[in-house]
Design a protein around this motif. Structure first.
Motif, PDB file in Angstrom:
ATOM      1  N   LYS A 261     -43.485  14.462  22.672  1.00  0.00           N
ATOM      2  CA  LYS A 261     -44.867  14.210  21.788  1.00  0.00           C
ATOM      3  C   LYS A 261     -44.052  13.245  21.037  1.00  0.00           C
ATOM      4  O   LYS A 261     -44.668  11.914  20.539  1.00  0.00           O
ATOM      5  CB  LYS A 261     -44.966  15.116  21.300  1.00  0.00           C
ATOM      6  N   LEU A 262     -42.975  13.714  20.457  1.00  0.00           N
ATOM      7  CA  LEU A 262     -41.786  12.299  19.754  1.00  0.00           C
ATOM      8  C   LEU A 262     -41.884  10.689  20.307  1.00  0.00           C
ATOM      9  O   LEU A 262     -42.560   9.984  20.176  1.00  0.00           O
ATOM     10  CB  LEU A 262     -40.894  12.593  19.159  1.00  0.00           C
ATOM     11  N   ARG A 263     -41.884  11.121  21.382  1.00  0.00           N
ATOM     12  CA  ARG A 263     -41.850  10.143  22.328  1.00  0.00           C
ATOM     13  C   ARG A 263     -43.080   8.788  22.807  1.00  0.00           C
ATOM     14  O   ARG A 263     -42.551   7.495  22.956  1.00  0.00           O
ATOM     15  CB  ARG A 263     -40.494  10.050  23.752  1.00  0.00           C
ATOM     16  N   SER A 264     -43.686   9.969  22.951  1.00  0.00           N
ATOM     17  CA  SER A 264     -45.352   9.489  23.180  1.00  0.00           C
ATOM     18  C   SER A 264     -45.701   8.081  21.736  1.00  0.00           C
ATOM     19  O   SER A 264     -46.086   7.641  21.577  1.00  0.00           O
ATOM     20  CB  SER A 264     -46.100  10.159  23.266  1.00  0.00           C
ATOM     21  N   LEU A 277     -52.259  -0.310  16.365  1.00  0.00           N
ATOM     22  CA  LEU A 277     -51.980   1.339  16.213  1.00  0.00           C
ATOM     23  C   LEU A 277     -51.410   1.308  14.809  1.00  0.00           C
ATOM     24  O   LEU A 277     -50.846   1.447  13.760  1.00  0.00           O
ATOM     25  CB  LEU A 277     -51.424   2.273  17.053  1.00  0.00           C
ATOM     26  N   ARG A 278     -50.305  -0.075  14.572  1.00  0.00           N
ATOM     27  CA  ARG A 278     -49.302   0.066  13.996  1.00  0.00           C
ATOM     28  C   ARG A 278     -49.265  -0.691  12.627  1.00  0.00           C
ATOM     29  O   ARG A 278     -49.893  -0.203  11.468  1.00  0.00           O
ATOM     30  CB  ARG A 278     -47.812  -1.395  14.193  1.00  0.00           C
ATOM     31  N   ARG A 279     -50.636  -1.614  12.888  1.00  0.00           N
ATOM     32  CA  ARG A 279     -51.545  -1.967  11.918  1.00  0.00           C
ATOM     33  C   ARG A 279     -52.317  -1.039  10.694  1.00  0.00           C
ATOM     34  O   ARG A 279     -52.294  -0.731   9.869  1.00  0.00           O
ATOM     35  CB  ARG A 279     -52.663  -3.309  11.639  1.00  0.00           C
ATOM     36  N   ARG A 280     -52.790  -0.131  11.436  1.00  0.00           N
ATOM     37  CA  ARG A 280     -54.001   1.060  11.148  1.00  0.00           C
ATOM     38  C   ARG A 280     -52.708   1.557  10.441  1.00  0.00           C
ATOM     39  O   ARG A 280     -53.053   2.323   9.522  1.00  0.00           O
ATOM     40  CB  ARG A 280     -54.462   1.603  12.575  1.00  0.00           C
ATOM     41  N   VAL A 281     -52.020   2.435  10.565  1.00  0.00           N
ATOM     42  CA  VAL A 281     -50.311   3.717  10.406  1.00  0.00           C
ATOM     43  C   VAL A 281     -50.395   2.595   8.824  1.00  0.00           C
ATOM     44  O   VAL A 281     -49.715   3.135   8.335  1.00  0.00           O
ATOM     45  CB  VAL A 281     -49.357   3.634  11.487  1.00  0.00           C
ATOM     46  N   LEU A 282     -49.557   0.596   8.674  1.00  0.00           N
ATOM     47  CA  LEU A 282     -49.166   0.432   7.642  1.00  0.00           C
ATOM     48  C   LEU A 282     -50.263   0.236   7.051  1.00  0.00           C
ATOM     49  O   LEU A 282     -49.504   1.126   5.587  1.00  0.00           O
ATOM     50  CB  LEU A 282     -48.575  -0.752   8.331  1.00  0.00           C
ATOM     51  N   ILE A 283     -51.290   0.351   7.071  1.00  0.00           N
ATOM     52  CA  ILE A 283     -52.540  -0.126   5.856  1.00  0.00           C
ATOM     53  C   ILE A 283     -52.762   1.363   5.344  1.00  0.00           C
ATOM     54  O   ILE A 283     -53.942   1.907   4.690  1.00  0.00           O
ATOM     55  CB  ILE A 283     -52.764  -0.939   5.821  1.00  0.00           C
ATOM     56  N   GLY A 284     -52.992   2.489   6.233  1.00  0.00           N
ATOM     57  CA  GLY A 284     -53.202   3.355   5.692  1.00  0.00           C
ATOM     58  C   GLY A 284     -54.071   4.471   6.619  1.00  0.00           C
ATOM     59  O   GLY A 284     -54.936   5.990   5.826  1.00  0.00           O
ATOM     60  N   LYS A 287     -53.424   8.412   8.511  1.00  0.00           N
ATOM     61  CA  LYS A 287     -52.167   9.219   8.771  1.00  0.00           C
ATOM     62  C   LYS A 287     -51.128   9.460   9.664  1.00  0.00           C
ATOM     63  O   LYS A 287     -51.743  10.302  10.911  1.00  0.00           O
ATOM     64  CB  LYS A 287     -53.139  10.661   7.752  1.00  0.00           C
ATOM     65  N   PRO A 288     -49.795  10.163   8.849  1.00  0.00           N
ATOM     66  CA  PRO A 288     -49.359  10.512   9.374  1.00  0.00           C
ATOM     67  C   PRO A 288     -49.251  11.751  10.589  1.00  0.00           C
ATOM     68  O   PRO A 288     -48.756  11.998  11.302  1.00  0.00           O
ATOM     69  CB  PRO A 288     -47.822  10.550   8.308  1.00  0.00           C
ATOM     70  N   GLU A 289     -49.790  12.240   9.691  1.00  0.00           N
ATOM     71  CA  GLU A 289     -50.089  13.476  10.354  1.00  0.00           C
ATOM     72  C   GLU A 289     -50.856  13.808  11.236  1.00  0.00           C
ATOM     73  O   GLU A 289     -51.222  14.120  12.259  1.00  0.00           O
ATOM     74  CB  GLU A 289     -50.666  14.245   9.234  1.00  0.00           C
ATOM     75  N   ARG A 290     -51.988  13.208  11.330  1.00  0.00           N
ATOM     76  CA  ARG A 290     -52.868  11.976  12.434  1.00  0.00           C
ATOM     77  C   ARG A 290     -52.253  12.053  13.589  1.00  0.00           C
ATOM     78  O   ARG A 290     -53.100  12.060  14.763  1.00  0.00           O
ATOM     79  CB  ARG A 290     -53.885  11.003  12.040  1.00  0.00           C
ATOM     80  N   LEU A 291     -51.061  11.373  13.406  1.00  0.00           N
ATOM     81  CA  LEU A 291     -50.534  11.206  14.941  1.00  0.00           C
ATOM     82  C   LEU A 291     -50.380  11.706  15.986  1.00  0.00           C
ATOM     83  O   LEU A 291     -50.051  11.636  16.646  1.00  0.00           O
ATOM     84  CB  LEU A 291     -49.520  10.169  14.199  1.00  0.00           C
ATOM     85  N   ILE A 292     -49.632  13.309  14.926  1.00  0.00           N
ATOM     86  CA  ILE A 292     -49.719  14.375  15.993  1.00  0.00           C
ATOM     87  C   ILE A 292     -50.530  14.641  16.821  1.00  0.00           C
ATOM     88  O   ILE A 292     -50.163  15.557  17.924  1.00  0.00           O
ATOM     89  CB  ILE A 292     -48.698  15.108  14.991  1.00  0.00           C
ATOM     90  N   MET A 294     -52.728  12.832  18.092  1.00  0.00           N
ATOM     91  CA  MET A 294     -54.093  12.117  18.458  1.00  0.00           C
ATOM     92  C   MET A 294     -53.544  12.163  19.471  1.00  0.00           C
ATOM     93  O   MET A 294     -52.520  12.039  20.130  1.00  0.00           O
ATOM     94  CB  MET A 294     -53.538  10.333  17.608  1.00  0.00           C
ATOM     95  N   PRO A 295     -55.030  12.021  20.300  1.00  0.00           N
ATOM     96  CA  PRO A 295     -54.588  11.982  22.587  1.00  0.00           C
ATOM     97  C   PRO A 295     -53.884  10.912  22.518  1.00  0.00           C
ATOM     98  O   PRO A 295     -54.369   9.493  22.066  1.00  0.00           O
ATOM     99  CB  PRO A 295     -55.228  11.883  23.282  1.00  0.00           C
ATOM    100  N   ALA A 296     -53.501  10.507  23.753  1.00  0.00           N
ATOM    101  CA  ALA A 296     -53.056   8.890  24.164  1.00  0.00           C
ATOM    102  C   ALA A 296     -54.078   7.761  24.012  1.00  0.00           C
ATOM    103  O   ALA A 296     -53.976   6.711  23.767  1.00  0.00           O
ATOM    104  CB  ALA A 296     -52.297   9.153  25.809  1.00  0.00           C
ATOM    105  N   GLU A 297     -55.394   8.058  24.529  1.00  0.00           N
ATOM    106  CA  GLU A 297     -56.497   7.464  24.477  1.00  0.00           C
ATOM    107  C   GLU A 297     -56.387   6.620  23.191  1.00  0.00           C
ATOM    108  O   GLU A 297     -56.947   5.711  23.295  1.00  0.00           O
ATOM    109  CB  GLU A 297     -57.685   8.074  25.714  1.00  0.00           C
TER     110      GLU A 297
END
Length: 372
Positions: A261-264, A277-284, A287-292, A294-297
């Protein structure tokens, strides 16, 4: 003078756009030379108000090239000083004329009263005149303050292009409200946690988030370029530390069972073809909790999501469950060729209580469409 000012600013704008587009040093040099030429042009407050050059030049203070930013800021400060001096000279000239008229009127009155009053009255008058002069000095002291305030309002009028009739007072004295929250300072170096593997993950995340600003600037989509200020306000190092801490807290040590999961997550955050994805995580937005969870699609870029959607729609059109029978009809008109030679079939693509989906194919041009 206004025509020369506008022509020179047009040359500045053209060179600045070229420098921002391809980052050419030659274009940046042309822009700096044009800005220096613009500074040498003698301008007045009237010229700045009529041409609106001051307001349009402020956009260069956020130019990607640091030299262009510095020279543009210097030109604006120079114009501001000139406008303040011009307004101060005008105000001081009016006050000097009033003082001269008052001082000329006083000797005439004193000479008339000397013939009538006694020496004692003359002495009293001298004392009264000295007091009146002191009062005159007190009344004239606020003059420079008023001229400075008027000069500031004139600069704002020249930059913003707002013309205010004489006699109307500006409401610019109202102070801007202070922000409710104070943002923490930007980090200049990575925060270590004495774990080589975790420190490596933080460094990789910080490098990925640091690329978001350039990717936003070079994006082909206008809605992405419009949030450049929001992206620049974020701290890549602080966001990287936050994301890594949440991942470690939720997934445990990165050598454990959650390594896949971490590699994905790391692959999608560092993928050059997935800046969204980088932009959405950077500006909030994510959320980091949502990344865990989230499916690959869902982690894919907007371009990839659109491509997957088109592939699914195309596959759905071409799907014929176990050779589903087709029927020919002339009830449907093709939107591409205008013919009515079509075949169609129906499938239950939604829940049972919903109507069936009809798939239509044009026999003439092989155009496909569907409706419910």
């Amino acid at each position: 003078m206004e025509k020369e000012l506008l022509d020179t600013f047009a040359a500045v704008k053209k060179a600045a756009d070229a420098a921002a587009g391809d980052g050419s040093p030659a274009a940046a040099d042309r822009c700096v030379d044009a800005l220096n030429e613009l500074r040498r042009i003698p301008v007045t407050m009237k010229d700045l108000v009529n041409t609106q050059v001051g307001k349009r030049l402020r956009a260069l203070k956020k130019h990607p090239n640091a030299r262009i930013q510095a020279v543009a800021t210097d030109v604006l400060e120079y114009w501001k000083t000139k406008v303040i001096e011009e307004s101060s000279d005008k105000k001081l000239g009016v006050s000097d004329n009033k003082n001269d008229s008052r001082t000329e009127a006083k000797p005439e009155r004193s000479e008339q009263r000397k013939d009538v009053k006694t020496s004692n009255a003359a002495t009293v008058k001298a004392d009264m005149s000295s007091k009146s002069e002191g009062k005159a000095e007190k009344t004239t002291k606020p003059g420079p303050i008023k001229t400075e305030k008027n000069a500031r309002s004139a600069v704002e009028q020249a930059n913003d292009g707002e013309r205010t009739p004489i006699g109307e007072k500006h409401a610019s004295v109202a102070k801007k409200p202070l922000p409710s929250t104070v943002e923490p300072p930007r980090l200049t170096k990575m925060i270590k946690c004495n774990d080589p593997q975790r420190d490596k993950v933080r460094d990789l995340l910080a490098q990925s988030f640091a690329k978001v600003s350039d990717e936003t600037t070079k994006s082909n989509r206008e809605e992405v370029r419009n949030i450049l200020d929001e992206v620049d306000a974020c701290d890549p190092i602080r966001v990287a530390v936050t994301v890594e801490s949440v991942l470690f807290e939720k997934l445990g040590h990165f050598n454990g069972a959650q390594r896949v999961k971490l590699r994905s997550i790391m692959f999608n955050l560092r993928d050059d073809k997935n800046p969204d994805l980088r932009r959405r995580v950077l500006i909030g937005d994510v959320k980091p909790e949502r990344l865990i969870d989230m499916p690959a699609e869902e982690m894919a870029s907007d371009e990839r999501k659109l491509s997957n959607k088109q592939i699914k729609e195309k596959a759905l059109f071409e799907c014929e469950r176990a050779g589903a029978p087709k029927a020919s009809t002339d009830q449907f008109k093709c939107g591409r060729c205008g013919q009515r030679q079509t075949t169609y079939y129906q499938l239950q693509t939604r829940s049972a209580d919903e109507p069936m989906t009809t798939f239509v194919t044009c026999v003439n041009c092989n155009n496909h469409w569907k409706f419910c």
